[in-house]
Design a protein around this motif. Structure first.
Motif, mmCIF file in Angstrom:
data_model
loop_
_atom_site.group_PDB
_atom_site.id
_atom_site.type_symbol
_atom_site.label_atom_id
_atom_site.label_comp_id
_atom_site.label_asym_id
_atom_site.label_seq_id
_atom_site.Cartn_x
_atom_site.Cartn_y
_atom_site.Cartn_z
ATOM 1 N N ALA A 193 51.324 35.615 106.343
ATOM 2 C CA ALA A 193 50.599 36.884 106.208
ATOM 3 C C ALA A 193 51.326 37.872 105.308
ATOM 4 N N GLY A 194 52.641 37.987 105.472
ATOM 5 C CA GLY A 194 53.385 38.931 104.655
ATOM 6 C C GLY A 194 53.400 38.544 103.192
ATOM 7 N N LYS A 195 53.608 37.265 102.932
ATOM 8 C CA LYS A 195 53.626 36.784 101.547
ATOM 9 C C LYS A 195 52.237 36.911 100.928
ATOM 10 N N LYS A 196 51.212 36.663 101.735
ATOM 11 C CA LYS A 196 49.841 36.780 101.237
ATOM 12 C C LYS A 196 49.520 38.227 100.871
ATOM 13 N N GLU A 197 49.974 39.158 101.667
ATOM 14 C CA GLU A 197 49.728 40.574 101.368
ATOM 15 C C GLU A 197 50.365 40.955 100.039
ATOM 16 N N ALA A 198 51.594 40.478 99.827
ATOM 17 C CA ALA A 198 52.282 40.772 98.567
ATOM 18 C C ALA A 198 51.584 40.091 97.391
ATOM 19 N N PHE A 199 51.124 38.865 97.618
ATOM 20 C CA PHE A 199 50.446 38.131 96.553
ATOM 21 C C PHE A 199 49.151 38.819 96.156
ATOM 22 N N LEU A 200 48.372 39.239 97.139
ATOM 23 C CA LEU A 200 47.098 39.889 96.835
ATOM 24 C C LEU A 200 47.292 41.180 96.048
ATOM 25 N N LYS A 201 48.406 41.862 96.274
ATOM 26 C CA LYS A 201 48.696 43.052 95.481
ATOM 27 C C LYS A 201 49.030 42.704 94.036
ATOM 28 N N SER A 202 49.558 41.487 93.823
ATOM 29 C CA SER A 202 49.941 41.058 92.475
ATOM 30 C C SER A 202 48.822 40.307 91.751
ATOM 31 N N LEU A 203 47.792 39.875 92.500
ATOM 32 C CA LEU A 203 46.719 39.072 91.914
ATOM 33 C C LEU A 203 45.754 39.961 91.143
ATOM 34 N N LYS A 204 45.552 39.635 89.868
ATOM 35 C CA LYS A 204 44.694 40.462 89.008
ATOM 36 C C LYS A 204 43.294 39.881 88.833
ATOM 37 N N ALA A 205 43.166 38.551 88.850
ATOM 38 C CA ALA A 205 41.838 37.949 88.634
ATOM 39 C C ALA A 205 41.831 36.506 89.091
ATOM 40 N N LEU A 206 40.641 36.055 89.454
ATOM 41 C CA LEU A 206 40.383 34.650 89.741
ATOM 42 C C LEU A 206 39.115 34.262 88.988
ATOM 43 N N SER A 207 39.221 33.205 88.187
ATOM 44 C CA SER A 207 38.054 32.757 87.419
ATOM 45 C C SER A 207 37.638 31.368 87.864
ATOM 46 N N ALA A 208 36.391 31.036 87.582
ATOM 47 C CA ALA A 208 35.866 29.713 87.900
ATOM 48 C C ALA A 208 34.787 29.373 86.873
ATOM 49 N N SER A 209 34.066 28.283 87.125
ATOM 50 C CA SER A 209 33.009 27.901 86.190
ATOM 51 C C SER A 209 32.043 26.928 86.830
ATOM 52 N N SER A 210 30.789 27.078 86.511
ATOM 53 C CA SER A 210 29.683 26.121 86.708
ATOM 54 C C SER A 210 28.406 26.828 87.139
ATOM 55 N N GLY A 211 28.371 27.468 88.304
ATOM 56 C CA GLY A 211 27.136 28.094 88.766
ATOM 57 C C GLY A 211 26.764 27.677 90.172
ATOM 58 N N LEU A 212 27.766 27.341 90.983
ATOM 59 C CA LEU A 212 27.556 26.918 92.362
ATOM 60 C C LEU A 212 26.959 28.060 93.186
ATOM 61 N N ALA A 213 25.943 27.739 93.974
ATOM 62 C CA ALA A 213 25.258 28.775 94.764
ATOM 63 C C ALA A 213 26.219 29.528 95.669
ATOM 64 N N GLU A 214 27.192 28.838 96.220
ATOM 65 C CA GLU A 214 28.126 29.509 97.128
ATOM 66 C C GLU A 214 28.995 30.522 96.383
ATOM 67 N N MET A 215 29.426 30.178 95.165
ATOM 68 C CA MET A 215 30.197 31.137 94.371
ATOM 69 C C MET A 215 29.343 32.346 94.006
ATOM 70 N N TYR A 216 28.087 32.087 93.646
ATOM 71 C CA TYR A 216 27.202 33.205 93.309
ATOM 72 C C TYR A 216 26.957 34.095 94.520
#
Length: 358
Positions: A262-285
């Motif tokens: 949990a602690g490492k995840k909190e720090a990571f989320l503060k450092s995370l700027k973007a997440l990209s993907a590709s295709s068009g999956l209904a769940e991602m949309y």
């Protein structure tokens, strides 16, 4: 097994057909030569959708007066590389009755098999994964594909627009070892090069994962291994470039679960700027719309998906049919452009598969 709400109806139907028959799709077309459409079985959402769209198009072509007069379209689904090679070899034993082939090669292990098709003078179209060699390049009717290089190019462009610098860290989660991830990686690096980055600067900043096999579960495992490794540095700004929506959703599931510290995840989320993907999956949309059942659309980092529509297989099939029936000019390299989809425009795009939005 994934929870029920994650499994699309179309994939259930596809898997039943494949497991029950070994041959995906049947033919009710004419009695002439066969047009064989050869694709992987439904090993993940995108290929499952390709198979469904191929079956749909085969039915349409078999009802088309120009096609059914001389041809009979059948769709084959292969469970692995060896199975696809065997399917092609079986077709080549009756090459006089084969009018043409549309093939999505399982991976680069199909090169010698494609060379056999070319040597047999059977008209063929490569879809999505393009394998190159002298005789293949000479004999192929057309290479029909989405703009894989464009997927990477548009991703890098968006990252730069959102503030990516040479002091940051990009974790690139690749699909497999075929031409598709190679082109997506090349496109990403091409844009950075155009922005003045040197090869050394790119190699220091952008680090590839092992192949995910386009699998959500494998993607989660690789992400969690990376997260728990010394490679993760939360003092830097982090960016995640995944090659497919399945992989991207897997990362989000991991970040929304309890497996990570949990602690490492909190720090990571503060450092995370973007997440990209590709295709068009209904769940991602559904995530981009903020209508997912369990994953809230992130507000602390950018999230987007670049289009790569599995319905493109229908265009590949039409290209071969047009070539065989003399209907119009055929482009040797038929590239379908991509677009960036995010929360602001997701309503304008059609997803594949189904997902019960909240």
């Amino acid at each position: 097994m994934r929870r029920k709400h994650r499994i699309s109806t179309l994939l259930v139907v596809v898997m039943l057909v494949v497991s029950g028959l070994g041959l995906a799709g049947c033919s009710n077309g004419g009695s002439g030569k066969e047009i064989a459409v050869m694709v992987p079985s439904a090993d993940h959402g995108w290929t499952g959708a390709v198979l469904t769209y191929a079956q749909e198009k085969a039915k349409q072509l078999n009802e088309d007066s120009k096609v059914k007069e001389k041809y009979n379209v059948k769709v084959y689904a292969a469970k692995d590389v060896e199975d696809q090679i065997k399917q092609v070899d079986d077709l080549l034993t009756k090459s006089d009755s084969i009018g043409g082939i549309v093939i999505l090669p399982y991976d680069n292990g199909l090169q010698s098999t494609l060379e056999k098709i070319a040597a047999a003078d059977i008209p063929f179209v490569q879809f999505d994964r393009v394998i190159a060699s002298g005789i293949i390049d000479e004999k192929v009717v057309s290479n029909v594909k989405g703009d894989n290089e464009g997927v990477g190019y548009e991703t890098a462009k968006r990252f730069i627009e959102k503030g990516l610098t040479k002091d940051d860290y990009v974790y690139e989660m690749i699909g497999d070892n075929s031409s598709v991830p190679e082109l997506r990686s090349n496109g990403f690096r091409k844009y950075l090069t155009e922005q003045g980055w040197t090869k050394e600067e790119i190699d220091k900043t952008v680090v590839k994962s092992a192949a995910t096999g386009w699998s959500r579960d494998t993607g989660k495992e690789l992400f969690e291994t990376w997260f728990n490794s010394s490679q993760l540095d939360t003092s830097k700004e982090n960016w995640i470039y995944t090659h497919d929506d399945e992989i991207g959703v897997g990362v989000l599931e991991s970040l929304n679960g309890s497996a990570l510290d949990a602690g490492k995840k909190e720090a990571f989320l503060k450092s995370l700027k973007a997440l990209s993907a590709s295709s068009g999956l209904a769940e991602m949309y559904a995530i981009l719309k903020d209508k997912h059942q369990t994953i809230q659309r992130p507000s602390s980092f950018d999230i987007f998906s670049v289009t790569y529509d599995p319905a493109m297989i229908q265009e590949a099939m039409q290209v071969l049919a047009d070539s065989l029936t003399g209907n119009g000019d055929i482009e040797k390299d038929h590239v379908i452009p991509v677009k960036v989809v995010d929360a602001s425009n997701v309503a304008d795009f059609k997803a594949f598969g189904t997902y019960d939005e909240k």
